[in-house]
Scaffold this active site. Structure first.
Site, short mmCIF file in Angstrom:
data_model
loop_
_atom_site.label_atom_id
_atom_site.label_comp_id
_atom_site.label_asym_id
_atom_site.label_seq_id
_atom_site.Cartn_x
_atom_site.Cartn_y
_atom_site.Cartn_z
CB SER A 135 47.25 29.94 43.02
OG SER A 135 48.56 29.69 43.44
CG HIS B 270 44.04 32.34 40.19
ND1 HIS B 270 43.29 31.50 40.97
CD2 HIS B 270 45.16 31.64 39.87
CE1 HIS B 270 43.93 30.35 41.12
NE2 HIS B 270 45.06 30.41 40.47
CD GLU C 217 39.50 31.83 41.92
OE1 GLU C 217 38.69 31.52 42.80
OE2 GLU C 217 40.72 31.64 42.04
CG ASN D 243 43.92 27.25 44.11
OD1 ASN D 243 43.65 26.22 43.49
ND2 ASN D 243 44.73 28.17 43.64
#
Ligand code: CAA
Length: 290
Positions: free
Chosen positions: A118, A139, A151, A189
């Site tokens: 992440s 991801h 992602e 993130n």
């Protein structure tokens, strides 16, 4: 052509990826060093699929078919027939590097190795493999069966064929792709974790209680979960790792992890998975811990 998908790590992310892959018809093998964790993971997948059957989103036949496509073992050699292996181990670079050292010799020469990291650098992780051109970030978001986004992140050496195979795979899972460059924590993130960290500072500085902060963001910003509830859901250890990657990688004090987050992690209060975090989950209903 990807047909067999290997997953390393039977945690919540690994099992979620296994579930959506099997539902889309891929043969899946989950590898974990703990046979108990695999068993618990398979039970969770079964529970999730059973819920979909009872809510009419899936037939019982489809549930059985998906379950029959998922195997699990604590034997690395079972990953050898895989076309794609997704590493979904803990967010710790040393652990991931060690896994690549063990997994790569077992894989077919043309197999793709992906990481569900992440936040960590795909290029740096790729350098710990024997196949940087067939390595990239895929991801998924938590909970994997519910969240639409994935992602995709290329490392410096990722070949176009690798990227297009990953894109085809993720599209077949009925997920929406967003492409991020290989910078700390990518897109989701990079934006989400500083917000969560700020919520923890808001708690730390006494601006509001756990309940006040979560209610404020749920009803005041229409977030499906409050930021502290979400932090517990993601895992406070993962939240801290991501903040550390942002802090180290971008060298900006605005990413300084909140000392209260550090304290909770040091206490082993990691959120839902450990029974306690900003809420205590051991009773009937979650109770704020401050
Ligand atoms: N696993 C599988 N399915 C789940 C689930 C889980 N853990 N939690 C909920 N669901 C399913 C439910 O079964 C239900 O499915 P159906 O509609 O088919 O019945 C659906 O999700 C909605 O569930 P609920 O009605 O019980 O709950 P809700 O409406 O409160 O939604 C939620 C739950 C989807 C988790 C919602 O609260 C939400 O979207 N929260 C935010 C999640 C989020 O932000 N995730 C990203 C985290 S960041 C990340 O993942 C990146 C990273 O690297 C850290």
């Amino acid at each position: 052509m990807i047909k067999n998908v290997g997953i390393v790590g039977a945690g919540q992310m690994g099992c979620g990826i296994a579930q959506v892959s099997a539902v889309s018809g891929y043969k899946v093998h989950i590898y974990d060093i703990s046979a108990d964790r695999i068993e618990a993971g398979l039970a969770t997948i079964n529970g999730n699929l059973a819920r979909q059957v009872s809510s009419g989103k899936m037939t019982d036949e489809e549930r059985k078919k998906a379950l029959s496509l998922i195997k699990g073992s604590a034997d690395l050699n079972d990953l050898s027939p895989m076309d794609l292996v997704i590493e979904a181990a803990t967010e710790d670079e040393t652990v991931k590097r060690k896994i690549y050292g063990q997994v790569c010799p077992v894989l077919k020469a043309d197999a793709i190795l992906a990481t569900n990291t992440s936040s960590l650098s795909i290029t740096r992780l790729a350098s710990a493999t024997d196949r940087p051109e067939r390595f990239m970030g895929i991801h998924f978001m938590n909970p994997v069966p519910v969240m639409k986004l994935v992602e995709l992140v290329r490392g410096i050496a990722t070949e176009e064929g690798t990227f297009s195979s990953a894109k085809q795979f993720v599209t077949a899972l009925d997920k929406t792709i967003t492409v991020a460059e290989d910078f700390p924590a990518f897109i989701v993130n990079r934006i989400l974790l500083p917000m969560i960290n700020e919520a923890i500072y808001t708690l730390y500085e006494g601006v509001g209680s756990v309940e006040a902060i979560d209610t404020a963001m749920k009803l005041g910003a229409n977030h499906p979960m409050g930021p502290l509830q979400l932090a517990d859901f993601i895992g406070l250890d993962t939240c801290l790792s991501i903040m550390q990657v942002l802090h180290d990688g971008l060298a900006d004090s605005k990413y300084r992890p909140c000392p209260l987050l550090v304290k909770y992690v040091e206490a082993g209060w990691l959120g839902r998975k450990s029974g306690r975090g900003f809420y205590d989950y051991r009773g009937e209903v979650p109770v704020p811990t401050r």
